[in-house]
Structure formats: structure tokens, C-alpha cells
Design an enzyme around this catalytic site. Structure first.
Site, PDB file in Angstrom:
ATOM      1  N   HIS A  18      19.209 -26.001  -8.240  1.00 24.56           N
ATOM      2  CA  HIS A  18      19.298 -27.127  -8.498  1.00 24.56           C
ATOM      3  C   HIS A  18      17.815 -27.576  -9.300  1.00 24.56           C
ATOM      4  O   HIS A  18      16.578 -26.841  -8.674  1.00 24.56           O
ATOM      5  CB  HIS A  18      19.929 -28.826  -8.775  1.00 24.56           C
ATOM      6  N   HIS A  21      15.074 -27.472  -5.965  1.00 25.62           N
ATOM      7  CA  HIS A  21      14.652 -26.452  -6.166  1.00 25.62           C
ATOM      8  C   HIS A  21      13.816 -26.239  -7.182  1.00 25.62           C
ATOM      9  O   HIS A  21      12.865 -24.980  -6.694  1.00 25.62           O
ATOM     10  CB  HIS A  21      16.021 -25.357  -6.058  1.00 25.62           C
ATOM     11  N   CYS A 128      23.984 -32.499  12.211  1.00 31.63           N
ATOM     12  CA  CYS A 128      24.063 -32.812  11.018  1.00 31.63           C
ATOM     13  C   CYS A 128      24.497 -31.505  10.156  1.00 31.63           C
ATOM     14  O   CYS A 128      24.098 -30.523  10.170  1.00 31.63           O
ATOM     15  CB  CYS A 128      23.521 -33.839   9.914  1.00 31.63           C
ATOM     16  N   CYS A 131      22.051 -30.585   7.011  1.00 35.68           N
ATOM     17  CA  CYS A 131      19.962 -30.634   8.010  1.00 35.68           C
ATOM     18  C   CYS A 131      20.243 -29.293   8.424  1.00 35.68           C
ATOM     19  O   CYS A 131      19.298 -28.617   8.992  1.00 35.68           O
ATOM     20  CB  CYS A 131      19.589 -31.667   8.300  1.00 35.68           C
ATOM     21  N   CYS A 145      23.453 -39.257   8.456  1.00 39.31           N
ATOM     22  CA  CYS A 145      22.655 -38.643   8.347  1.00 39.31           C
ATOM     23  C   CYS A 145      21.862 -39.485   7.123  1.00 39.31           C
ATOM     24  O   CYS A 145      22.447 -39.501   5.993  1.00 39.31           O
ATOM     25  CB  CYS A 145      22.281 -37.361   7.689  1.00 39.31           C
ATOM     26  N   HIS A 148      21.962 -37.614   4.381  1.00 36.51           N
ATOM     27  CA  HIS A 148      23.667 -36.792   3.394  1.00 36.51           C
ATOM     28  C   HIS A 148      24.131 -37.620   4.204  1.00 36.51           C
ATOM     29  O   HIS A 148      25.417 -38.103   4.930  1.00 36.51           O
ATOM     30  CB  HIS A 148      24.137 -35.234   4.402  1.00 36.51           C
ATOM     31  N   LYS A 295      18.544 -41.563  -6.651  1.00 35.63           N
ATOM     32  CA  LYS A 295      18.830 -39.381  -6.100  1.00 35.63           C
ATOM     33  C   LYS A 295      19.879 -39.518  -6.689  1.00 35.63           C
ATOM     34  O   LYS A 295      20.122 -39.737  -7.392  1.00 35.63           O
ATOM     35  CB  LYS A 295      19.635 -39.046  -4.418  1.00 35.63           C
ATOM     36  N   LYS A 298      26.148 -35.887  -8.619  1.00 40.91           N
ATOM     37  CA  LYS A 298      27.207 -35.933  -9.274  1.00 40.91           C
ATOM     38  C   LYS A 298      27.955 -36.361  -9.582  1.00 40.91           C
ATOM     39  O   LYS A 298      28.494 -37.116 -10.555  1.00 40.91           O
ATOM     40  CB  LYS A 298      28.407 -34.345  -8.950  1.00 40.91           C
TER      41      LYS A 298
HETATM   42 ZN   LIG Z   1      21.193 -34.392   6.563  1.00 47.34          ZN
END
Ligand SMILES: [Zn+2]
Length: 506
Positions: A18, A21, A128, A131, A145, A148, A295, A298
Site C-alpha cells: 500500500h 510501503h 498480536c 505485529c 494492540c 492493530h 489512519k 478500508k
Molecule cells: Zn499489533
């Protein structure tokens, strides 16, 4: 020539690349290209992190073996990086034999140098899977997390091999404090220092009976924990443990995202200290690409696909936008409106327009041959000031500022055309003055193309090619911008570098 070995984080093989990256790879590529321009012997490494547990799940969902899955993902990522003109010299995948050897050798070396630093114990904690890490304390918010929040933490208990990270706090603080291990930008360094000062706990470095991973040396029931495995890619890519790896090691620069500083500025340096190896010189932790300060998501419809971002205006425009507007220091916003505005004001109206007007005038007034002209002070002086400021910024990895200096010079050259009115000089038959103006504009276009190379390499090549084959042939160098020798050179007709497209809103 000074060696310059730089790396990016290697990417998990569980989903499509994405914009986040892309920002990292483009920023690192910009630095690699700049160091080459500056004359360094650059070695630029990118790659894939292929041993994560999520690969097993993704492969199962896709109905293929983990091996087939990671092969497919490596191809997908490599295709994107090629489209974005990434100029890496090496591409490592953690499933390669050379990496497995490097990991095994590093663990054996730690066992030899610091036998007490590796031990076995029971581990119990919240894991997690996003991660690939056990989480504790401030890393957990609302039972999830912080990186996440949509994933459940998995309670996990097993017997593992551990690394005595707790022994390395004082030494790490000393190394970071003295600058022997540089962590930039300063906000990230301060976070790392606070983390180490709060006290380090020993870390689990193996997993029990996980079929997808590197066997733990001396214990066939365990595989090397994916993060411990992944960090070593920077070393295994140098050929470690074979003689000659010191030609590249230590790394001059690790480029990473701000979310993985603990691994790169604490765990990794401690692993290297335990093995008696040199530390990387600098870790640069960039920020995240956001959508209006939040952030990208989607579910909220604010995720921008990398494919759509490249398709809009091509790779160079995306590279420029990410580095100039989102930046490589803090978090930055991506919106289509800002992308379109930057494209139009900077690339089309400033740079593209300057190249087209300048070279078109050389065709109209001088038959397409760059005239011999004297030093035209206002523009030449501005160019020298801009080049010096560009170099200072780029040497300090302030890519936003480097891009701004480069684009400001193009804007200055456009103003110079308005100040000197070459068409009036032509009408009045003031030939010597016109020659000076056109020669200075031609030199400035060449300079801008060289300065552009780290940011928009395809455009830089297109512009330089208008001036014919390079003399002398070979890689372009920053030294060429001091006084580009283009007098008497026939030039090709300039294309429209950045056509204005009227696009429907995305
Ligand atoms: Zn995480």
C-alpha cells in the site's frame, strides 16, 4: 569512493503493498540515488519477510502452499517496486538459503561470545498476530494492540528460547547518547531512550513446533521467532558469515517506519553487541501516510490503493508528491485534492513549463543549438545557492526540503524569463543578451534534471536525453551541476513532461 549500505524494512508477505510501503521504498530509493549522485559506492537492499504466521493463514485461504504463496507475493511486491523505479542493488527473501545460514551463524556466534545471553524459559503472554509480537503495558489499549485495534490478542503459553535483552539497557543508552548509534528524527530517538530507560525485558526468540520458519540451532522442536529472523536479513545479505561481509557491514542506514523502532534501535543493536558485531550507523524512522490526519481505513473508505495512486499521473508524480508533501520525517496526509494541486502547480506549471519554454525558445531563436553565453548573474547565482541548500538538506535526509529547494530553483528560472523577456530581446536584435539568457536557461534545465534524479528519475532521464548522449559517458554526478557544459549542443524538441489531465474525482 565511500561505501554506503542502506536498507529498507522487509515487508510481510500477507497482503498487497500500500501507500505506506511505497513511501518507505521511495524515500530510501531517493536517498540511494542521491548518494550515488554524490559519488558514493551505494549498496541498496530491499526484500521480503516471509516467515510470519500470517503467511500460513493466507496460503491456506488461497489454497496454496506457503512456498507458493510467498513466491507469488514476492513477485507482486517486486513488480510494484519496479513500477516505482526503485533502484535496489539486492533483493533478499528470508526463505533464501543465504539468509537461513546468516541467522544460524549469528545465533551460534552469540552462543559463543555471550553464552549466558541465550536461555530457555516458559513464556506466557498476549500475542498480536499483526505485529508478530507479544504485547504488554502501554502497547495494549482497550485490550487490543495499539497498532492493530481490529485484531484479538491471542493468549499464548509455551517453552521458548530467550535472549537476555535486559542486560543491554545501559550500553544502548550510552551508544545512543554518544551518537555511535544514531536514531533520527529526534522525536523517535527520544521515544527509544524513554523505552530503554523504563527497563528492558528479556525477549522470546523462538516458537514451538511452528512448521514455517528457520529451525532453531540445536533445538529441532523450535523455529526462530520471525522478528529475530527478519532483523538478521540486513546482515545475511552482506554474505555473513563468509569472509568479505565487512565490505558492506555495518549498514550506514536502516530506513524503517516509526512503528518498529523498538526492534531496530533496541533489539537489533543488542543482538549485534551480543555477537561482537558492529552496529548500524543510523536508523531513520519515517512517519505514516494518513488520510486527513487519521489512519487510512478500508472500512471508512479512506484507503487509497497504490495502484490507483500510480495510475493517476505515473510513478514520478507519486514519488514527488509523497516526498514533497507527505514527507519522510513526520506523518503526512494523502488526499487526491492535494496530489492534484501539487501535480499541477509544481510538476506541470513550474518544472514542466520551464523545460518546455526554455528549450522551445532555443529552437525558435537559435535553431535548436544551445548558444555560447556569458554568466547571467541573477539565475546562475540563484542556482548555486539552491544547489548548496539542496545538498545540505539531502545530506541530512531532509528530503522534503531537498525537493523544495529543487522546485524553488525551477520557479526562480520561470521568473527569470519574465524578468528578461527573451522575445523582446529577439525583436530588438539584442543577440548577445539573448544568448546569455538562453545559455543560462539551458544550464539551469540541466541542473534541475540532475537535482531531480533522486525524486523523479524517469523525468530526469527524459530531460537529460534531450541534450544528447552524456559527455563524458557514465553515471551522472552532482559535480555536473556546478557548470554544466552544454554550449554548442544540439537539443531535441522538448515534450510536455507533465500533461494536465482533467480527471473525475476519485
Ligand atoms: Zn499489533
Amino acid at each position: 569512493m565511500a561505501k554506503f549500505y542502506l536498507t529498507t524494512a522487509i515487508d510481510y508477505s500477507n497482503g498487497e503493498p500500500h501507500l505506506g510501503h511505497a513511501l518507505e521504498k521511495i524515500g530510501a530509493d531517493c536517498i540511494a540515488r542521491y548518494r550515488r549522485l554524490a559519488g558514493d559506492d551505494v549498496h541498496f537492499l530491499m526484500g521480503m519477510d516471509e516467515h510470519s504466521q500470517s503467511v500460513i493463514q493466507a496460503a491456506a485461504r488461497g489454497g496454496v502452499t506457503p512456498r507458493e504463496w510467498v513466491d507469488r507475493m514476492a513477485e507482486t511486491f517486486a513488480d510494484y517496486w519496479a513500477r516505482l523505479h526503485c533502484s535496489h542493488d539486492d533483493w533478499i527473501r528470508t526463505t533464501e538459503p543465504r539468509h537461513v545460514r546468516g541467522v544460524t551463524a549469528l545465533l551460534e556466534r552469540i552462543r559463543q561470545c555471550r553464552p549466558d545471553d541465550l536461555f530457555e524459559a516458559d513464556y506466557e503472554g498476549l500475542y498480536c498476530t499483526g505485529c508478530e509480537e507479544f504485547k504488554q503495558g502501554a502497547q495494549i489499549v482497550n485490550g487490543r494492540c495499539i497498532e492493530h485495534p481490529t485484531l484479538e490478542l491471542v493468549p499464548t503459553k509455551e517453552r521458548n528460547h530467550f535472549f537476555r535483552l535486559s542486560a543491554y539497557g545501559p550500553r544502548l543508552l550510552e551508544l545512543i547518547g554518544s551518537g555511535a548509534l544514531r536514531v533520527e528524527p529526534a522525536i523517535r530517538r527520544n521515544e527509544v531512550v524513554r523505552l530503554v530507560e523504563a527497563g528492558l525485558q528479556d525477549v522470546s526468540i523462538s516458537r514451538q513446533r511452528l512448521p514455517w520458519g528457520i529451525p532453531f540451532p540445536g533445538d529441532s522442536d523450535q523455529t526462530v521467532y520471525v522478528w529475530f529472523d527478519a532483523l538478521i536479513n540486513y546482515l545475511s545479505a552482506t554474505g555473513f558469515p563468509d569472509a568479505g561481509y565487512e565490505r558492506l557491514w555495518p549498514a550506514d542506514l536502516h530506513v524503517i517506519g516509526k512503528g518498529i523502532t523498538r526492534f531496530h534501535c533496541v533489539v537489533w543493536p543488542a543482538m549485534l553487541l551480543a555477537a561482537g558485531l558492529e552496529l548500524p550507523r543510523l536508523v531513520w524512522a519515517h512517519g505514516y501516510v494518513q488520510w486527513e490526519g487519521a489512519k487510512m481505513s478500508k472500512t471508512a473508505g479512506t484507503a487509497v490503493s497504490l495502484d490507483a495512486a500510480i495510475e493517476r499521473y505515473g510513478a514520478d508524480a507519486l514519488r514527488y508528491f509523497l516526498l514533497r508533501e507527505v514527507g519522510f520525517t513526520n506523518d503526512g496526509d494523502f488526499t487526491w485534492e492535494r496530489f492534484d494541486a501539487r501535480y499541477e502547480s509544481d510538476l506541470a506549471n513550474t518544472l514542466g513549463n520551464l523545460v518546455k519554454r526554455s528549450l522551445d525558445m532555443i529552437h525558435s531563436y537559435r535553431g535548436g543549438i544551445v548558444p555560447r553565453g556569458a554568466w547571467a548573474a541573477p539565475l546562475e547565482d540563484a542556482a548555486h545557492t539552491a544547489v548548496a541548500a539542496y545538498r545540505r538538506a539531502m545530506d541530512a535526509y531532509r528530503l522534503e526540503e531537498g525537493a523544495a529547494q529543487w522546485m524553488d530553483l525551477a520557479a526562480r528560472a520561470n521568473r527569470y524569463i519574465q524578468e528578461t523577456l527573451p522575445w523582446e530581446l529577439k525583436k530588438a536584435g539584442r543577440d548577445a543578451e539573448l544568448d546569455n539568457v538562453l545559455a543560462s536557461l539551458a544550464r539551469t534545465v540541466v541542473r534541475l534534471a540532475v537535482l531531480a534524479e533522486p525524486f523523479v528519475p524517469a523525468t530526469a532521464e527524459t530531460v537529460l536525453r534531450l541534450f544528447g548522449p552524456a559527455t563524458p559517458p557514465g553515471p551522472i554526478r552532482l559535480a555536473a551541476v556546478t557548470d554544466p557544459d552544454v554550449a554548442g549542443r544540439p537539443i531535441a524538441k522538448p515534450p510536455i513532461l507533465f500533461p494536465k489531465l482533467r480527471l473525475a474525482p476519485a
